[in-house]
Design a protein around this motif. Structure first.
Motif, PDB file in Angstrom:
ATOM      1  N   ILE A   1       0.829  -1.213   0.000  1.00  0.00           N
ATOM      2  CA  ILE A   1       0.000   0.000   0.000  1.00  0.00           C
ATOM      3  C   ILE A   1       0.864   1.264   0.000  1.00  0.00           C
ATOM      4  N   ASP A   2       1.629   1.451   1.065  1.00  0.00           N
ATOM      5  CA  ASP A   2       2.349   2.700   1.278  1.00  0.00           C
ATOM      6  C   ASP A   2       3.505   2.868   0.293  1.00  0.00           C
ATOM      7  N   ASP A   3       3.475   3.970  -0.428  1.00  0.00           N
ATOM      8  CA  ASP A   3       4.477   4.341  -1.420  1.00  0.00           C
ATOM      9  C   ASP A   3       4.498   3.408  -2.628  1.00  0.00           C
ATOM     10  N   THR A   4       3.453   2.618  -2.750  1.00  0.00           N
ATOM     11  CA  THR A   4       3.232   1.817  -3.945  1.00  0.00           C
ATOM     12  C   THR A   4       1.901   2.226  -4.557  1.00  0.00           C
ATOM     13  N   LEU A   5       0.846   2.209  -3.753  1.00  0.00           N
ATOM     14  CA  LEU A   5      -0.472   2.660  -4.221  1.00  0.00           C
ATOM     15  C   LEU A   5      -0.779   4.089  -3.787  1.00  0.00           C
ATOM     16  N   ILE A   6      -0.232   4.485  -2.650  1.00  0.00           N
ATOM     17  CA  ILE A   6      -0.488   5.837  -2.141  1.00  0.00           C
ATOM     18  C   ILE A   6       0.836   6.533  -1.839  1.00  0.00           C
ATOM     19  N   ASN A   7       0.839   7.848  -1.924  1.00  0.00           N
ATOM     20  CA  ASN A   7       2.042   8.661  -1.773  1.00  0.00           C
ATOM     21  C   ASN A   7       2.276   9.012  -0.294  1.00  0.00           C
TER      22      ASN A   7
ATOM     23  N   VAL B   1       8.856  -3.030  -9.109  1.00  0.00           N
ATOM     24  CA  VAL B   1       9.169  -2.002  -8.129  1.00  0.00           C
ATOM     25  C   VAL B   1       8.577  -0.665  -8.565  1.00  0.00           C
ATOM     26  N   LYS B   2       7.871  -0.022  -7.632  1.00  0.00           N
ATOM     27  CA  LYS B   2       7.371   1.336  -7.845  1.00  0.00           C
ATOM     28  C   LYS B   2       8.552   2.253  -7.570  1.00  0.00           C
ATOM     29  N   THR B   3       8.997   2.963  -8.573  1.00  0.00           N
ATOM     30  CA  THR B   3      10.194   3.788  -8.474  1.00  0.00           C
ATOM     31  C   THR B   3      10.071   4.830  -7.362  1.00  0.00           C
ATOM     32  N   GLN B   4      11.095   4.827  -6.518  1.00  0.00           N
ATOM     33  CA  GLN B   4      11.258   5.820  -5.448  1.00  0.00           C
ATOM     34  C   GLN B   4      12.745   6.165  -5.398  1.00  0.00           C
ATOM     35  N   SER B   5      13.098   7.280  -4.789  1.00  0.00           N
ATOM     36  CA  SER B   5      14.504   7.709  -4.732  1.00  0.00           C
ATOM     37  C   SER B   5      15.395   6.701  -4.010  1.00  0.00           C
ATOM     38  N   TYR B   6      14.847   5.933  -3.096  1.00  0.00           N
ATOM     39  CA  TYR B   6      15.627   4.983  -2.304  1.00  0.00           C
ATOM     40  C   TYR B   6      15.718   3.591  -2.930  1.00  0.00           C
ATOM     41  N   ASN B   7      15.110   3.370  -4.097  1.00  0.00           N
ATOM     42  CA  ASN B   7      15.194   2.029  -4.699  1.00  0.00           C
ATOM     43  C   ASN B   7      15.747   2.045  -6.120  1.00  0.00           C
ATOM     44  N   GLU B   8      16.380   3.150  -6.496  1.00  0.00           N
ATOM     45  CA  GLU B   8      16.890   3.281  -7.853  1.00  0.00           C
ATOM     46  C   GLU B   8      17.969   2.256  -8.192  1.00  0.00           C
ATOM     47  N   HIS B   9      18.632   1.695  -7.206  1.00  0.00           N
ATOM     48  CA  HIS B   9      19.706   0.724  -7.434  1.00  0.00           C
ATOM     49  C   HIS B   9      19.179  -0.668  -7.801  1.00  0.00           C
ATOM     50  N   LEU B  10      17.908  -0.937  -7.575  1.00  0.00           N
ATOM     51  CA  LEU B  10      17.352  -2.260  -7.861  1.00  0.00           C
ATOM     52  C   LEU B  10      17.244  -2.488  -9.366  1.00  0.00           C
TER      53      LEU B  10
END
Length: 192
Positions: free
Chosen positions: A7-13, A161-170
């Motif tokens: 849910i969090d940071d995948t479906l909602i901001n 993966v829903k792109t976020q600044s902390y998962n760009e390395h995946l």
């Protein structure tokens, strides 16, 4: 098909919403650009808080963060409604604390997300999500957190993966916008 969603940071901001909550509660005006540059899931550092202070701030603000005006990502509600209309099963798998289960389901429903009680999983540690995902034999799973996604590396479920600044390395197939999901799934299906 069986679709699983964090849910969090995948479906909602949620984190960006929490960042605004922190600015308001702490009477600060830290720019959103700083938030977008964070390489960690946690948001306390720009506010000058230690990890312990950040933990306390997060936990004391959960009601306001979870249940106020946190926006769904553009197209997320419509996508899940469409999948449901097409006869697919939707599962929510969230690490939110178990005491937030009922209120989270209610809030999601109020936002327009299709929620079935038996398809809602809550309260597990991030690393434990893989057990539920495998048990449910999901066809697709969407999440944002590296700790969760890394545990799914050898899973038969197709993970995105829903792109976020902390998962760009995946190096997992990723998307930034929910309008991209169909193309992304089509590309991975062609790889089989």
């Amino acid at each position: 098909m069986r679709f699983g969603f964090d849910i969090d940071d995948t479906l909602i901001n949620l984190r960006e919403h929490a960042f605004h909550v922190y600015n308001k509660k702490l009477n600060q005006n830290i720019a959103l650009e700083i938030f977008h540059a964070l390489k960690k899931v946690e948001i306390h550092e720009p506010f000058g808080m230690t990890a312990e202070e950040g933990f306390r701030m997060w936990n004391s603000s959960l009601e306001e963060i979870y249940y106020t005006n946190c926006p769904p990502y553009l197209g997320a509600v419509e996508l899940l409604q469409q999948l449901t209309k097409e006869g697919h099963e939707i599962f929510y798998i969230t690490a939110r604390p178990p005491e937030h289960r009922e209120q989270t389901k209610k809030w999601l429903g109020e936002q327009g997300f299709p929620v079935k009680d038996e398809n809602f999983y809550c309260g597990m540690k991030d690393q434990e999500k893989v057990n539920i995902i495998q048990k449910l034999q999901l066809d697709y799973y969407f999440d944002d957190k590296p700790d969760v996604l890394n545990t799914l590396a050898n899973c038969e479920t197709k993970v995105f993966v829903k792109t976020q600044s902390y998962n760009e390395h995946l190096t997992i197939p990723r998307f930034s916008d929910w309008s991209e999901w169909k193309q992304l799934i089509g590309e991975t299906e062609n790889l089989r």
